[in-house]
Design a protein around this motif. Structure first.
Motif, short mmCIF file in Angstrom:
data_model
loop_
_atom_site.label_atom_id
_atom_site.label_comp_id
_atom_site.label_asym_id
_atom_site.label_seq_id
_atom_site.Cartn_x
_atom_site.Cartn_y
_atom_site.Cartn_z
N ALA A 240 0.88 -1.16 0.00
CA ALA A 240 0.00 0.00 0.00
C ALA A 240 0.91 1.20 0.00
N LEU A 241 0.67 2.11 -0.95
CA LEU A 241 1.48 3.32 -1.04
C LEU A 241 0.50 4.46 -1.24
N ALA A 242 0.21 5.19 -0.23
CA ALA A 242 -0.72 6.33 -0.36
C ALA A 242 -0.55 7.20 0.86
N GLY A 243 -0.70 8.51 0.65
CA GLY A 243 -0.43 9.49 1.70
C GLY A 243 0.94 10.06 1.42
N SER A 244 1.01 11.37 1.20
CA SER A 244 2.26 11.96 0.73
C SER A 244 2.67 13.20 1.51
N ALA A 245 3.98 13.46 1.50
CA ALA A 245 4.53 14.70 2.06
C ALA A 245 5.72 15.11 1.22
N GLY A 246 6.15 16.34 1.36
CA GLY A 246 7.32 16.83 0.63
C GLY A 246 8.60 16.37 1.31
N VAL A 247 9.74 16.89 0.84
CA VAL A 247 11.02 16.47 1.40
C VAL A 247 11.77 17.62 2.08
N GLY A 248 11.27 18.87 1.92
CA GLY A 248 11.91 20.03 2.55
C GLY A 248 13.24 20.38 1.92
N LEU A 299 11.51 9.34 -1.36
CA LEU A 299 12.08 9.48 -2.71
C LEU A 299 12.76 10.83 -2.81
N LYS A 300 13.40 11.08 -3.94
CA LYS A 300 14.14 12.33 -4.13
C LYS A 300 13.26 13.57 -3.89
N ASN A 301 12.01 13.52 -4.40
CA ASN A 301 11.18 14.73 -4.38
C ASN A 301 9.93 14.63 -3.51
N VAL A 302 9.62 13.44 -3.01
CA VAL A 302 8.36 13.24 -2.29
C VAL A 302 8.49 12.01 -1.38
N GLN A 303 7.66 11.96 -0.33
CA GLN A 303 7.70 10.80 0.57
C GLN A 303 6.27 10.25 0.72
N HIS A 304 6.17 8.93 0.87
CA HIS A 304 4.84 8.32 0.96
C HIS A 304 4.75 7.37 2.14
N LEU A 305 3.53 7.27 2.69
CA LEU A 305 3.27 6.20 3.66
C LEU A 305 3.29 4.89 2.88
N HIS A 306 3.86 3.88 3.52
CA HIS A 306 4.12 2.63 2.81
C HIS A 306 3.91 1.44 3.74
N THR A 307 3.12 0.45 3.29
CA THR A 307 3.00 -0.80 4.04
C THR A 307 3.26 -1.97 3.10
#
Ligand SMILES: C=C(O[C@H]1C=CC=C(C(=O)O)[C@@H]1O)C(=O)O
Length: 419
Positions: A240-248, A299-307
């Motif tokens: 499951a890969l959904a829910g995102s945030a930036g990397v700052g 990831l380089k440009n974005v981060q995701h919740l992952h199960t």
């Protein structure tokens, strides 16, 4: 026929394929690579014929000669190809056993040819010429310039939010399309090389269709963090890969944003929709469903919740049975699935085609292995134009401005590889 060949640069190999030939390229997160050229056997739908049954095909393919078959399934094969000409050469469903297959598996290169006696020599000569030209050829490094037009998005998110209030849907993934117009022709091999370097833990994929003697066809390509499914000796792996945030702007900000994501109610709700859906849908074809630990895929440009998710494939089930039930996941469609797909077709003003589709391969003969990615973070390239795609999961509480930002960030990955 499978023969070992000298090590070669994968993207030079892609670049060396004659322009009238169709090909599919793939680099998995484990570094394995394949380049499938032409078709020894091909089955496809054109959108008007009845949908192919993936389960039947999986069983039929077992006896086909060759190492692997490549699999391509559009995001929504029943509804696609109605609005945009751009997808005309990309069948809603295509399964192909390549005539020529270059592979790097566990670091070792090989060449497989599947052709009947009459064609064999010609095909072999063509394959050797591609390899030879790649050994001496290079992929250009020169930068190109261009303008990007993002198109509308916030109004579409607003419409999705209204549907979430008025109807029995809990999540809709809204996508957008942007156009990058370069000042000169875009070199797909260069874009792929850059994606390969920047996204080592993603799937890098590309497919060229519709070439002719008069010129090359369009190339659909991308670097996706999302595995749809992998089968490895009877064990099924998905996620499951959904829910995102930036990397700052710094490592500290990156980890602060990751920590906030792990606590974000809206993102956790969106993520749990996906987990629940996968568990429910895999029931009939698997046993022993196991959930791994919830974490953040950075990831380089974005981060995701992952199960990560694991299960045992039931006796007789194939990877195509898994594709049939899993695709499209609620990370790219929504839930409940059918209503979300109808709303996407109503609200989005374009055809998704293979964006958010399922792309990958399956083993033939005794092998039950295979792997497919969800073709997000992708673009269609034709001459000097790239059409880019990205989407975001909309749930109650989503903010159109934030989702606009999130999808632009997702597109940056490809824009940076294009420029
Ligand atoms: C639909 C896309 O992303 C999906 C995958 C991961 C996170 C997502 C999200 O947080 O909204 C999306 O569900 C896309 O990148 O085009």
């Amino acid at each position: 026929m499978v023969v070992p060949i000298d090590d070669v640069d994968p993207w030079s190999l892609v670049r060396a394929v004659p322009s009238h030939r169709t090909w599919r390229a793939w680099r998995g997160p484990n570094g394995d690579f394949h380049l499938a050229v032409g078709h020894a056997w091909r089955m496809s739908t054109n959108g008007r014929s009845p949908a192919l049954d993936l389960s039947d095909l999986g069983r039929m393919l077992k006896d086909t000669p060759g190492q692997i078959a490549t699999i391509s399934v559009a995001f929504d094969p029943k509804r696609t190809h109605q609005k945009d000409q751009i997808w005309k050469d990309f069948a809603p469903i295509e399964i192909s056993v390549p005539e020529v297959l270059f592979q790097r598996v566990g670091g070792r290169w090989s060449l497989t040819i599947v052709a009947d006696a009459e064609r064999f020599e010609t095909v072999e000569r063509g394959a050797k010429a591609i390899h030879q030209s790649a050994l001496t050829g290079t992929v250009p490094e020169a930068q190109i310039e261009g303008q990007v037009e993002f198109g509308t998005y916030r109004a579409e998110v607003q419409r999705a939010l209204e549907a979430l209030h008025n109807e029995d849907v809990s999540k809709i993934v809204m996508a957008r399309k942007a156009e990058f117009r370069a000042n000169s022709e875009i070199d797909h091999a260069r874009v792929l090389r850059r994606l390969d370097e920047r996204f080592p833990n993603c799937f890098v994929f590309a497919h060229r269709a519709g070439g002719s003697q008069s010129g090359p066809g369009a190339v659909f390509l991308g670097a996706s963090p999302e595995r749809l499914v992998a089968c490895d000796s009877g064990t099924l792996h998905t996620e499951a890969l959904a829910g995102s945030a930036g990397v700052g702007q710094s490592e500290t900000e990156r980890s602060e944003l990751a920590n906030a994501l792990m606590k974000s109610e809206k993102d956790l709700r969106e993520h749990h929709h996906v987990v629940d859906y996968i568990q429910e849908i895999l029931g009939p074809i698997t046993s022993g469903f196991e959930l791994g630990e919830l974490g953040v895929k950075s990831l380089k440009n974005v981060q995701h919740l992952h199960t990560p998710i694991r299960a045992k494939l039931k006796e007789g089930a194939t990877i195509l049975d898994a594709v049939k039930v899993l695709h499209p996941t609620s990370a790219v469609g929504g839930s409940p699935r059918e209503r979300a797909l109808e709303l996407i077709a109503e609200i989005e003003g374009f055809d998704r085609g293979w964006y958010a589709g399922a792309l990958g391969w399956m083993g033939l003969g005794d092998s039950t292995d295979g792997e497919l990615t969800v073709a997000i973070r992708s673009a269609m390239i034709r001459k000097n134009i790239a059409e880019l795609y990205a989407g975001a999961g909309i749930v109650v509480g989503s903010d159109p401005v934030a989702e606009d930002q999130e999808t632009r960030v997702k597109m940056r990955a490809l824009l940076e590889a294009l420029e």
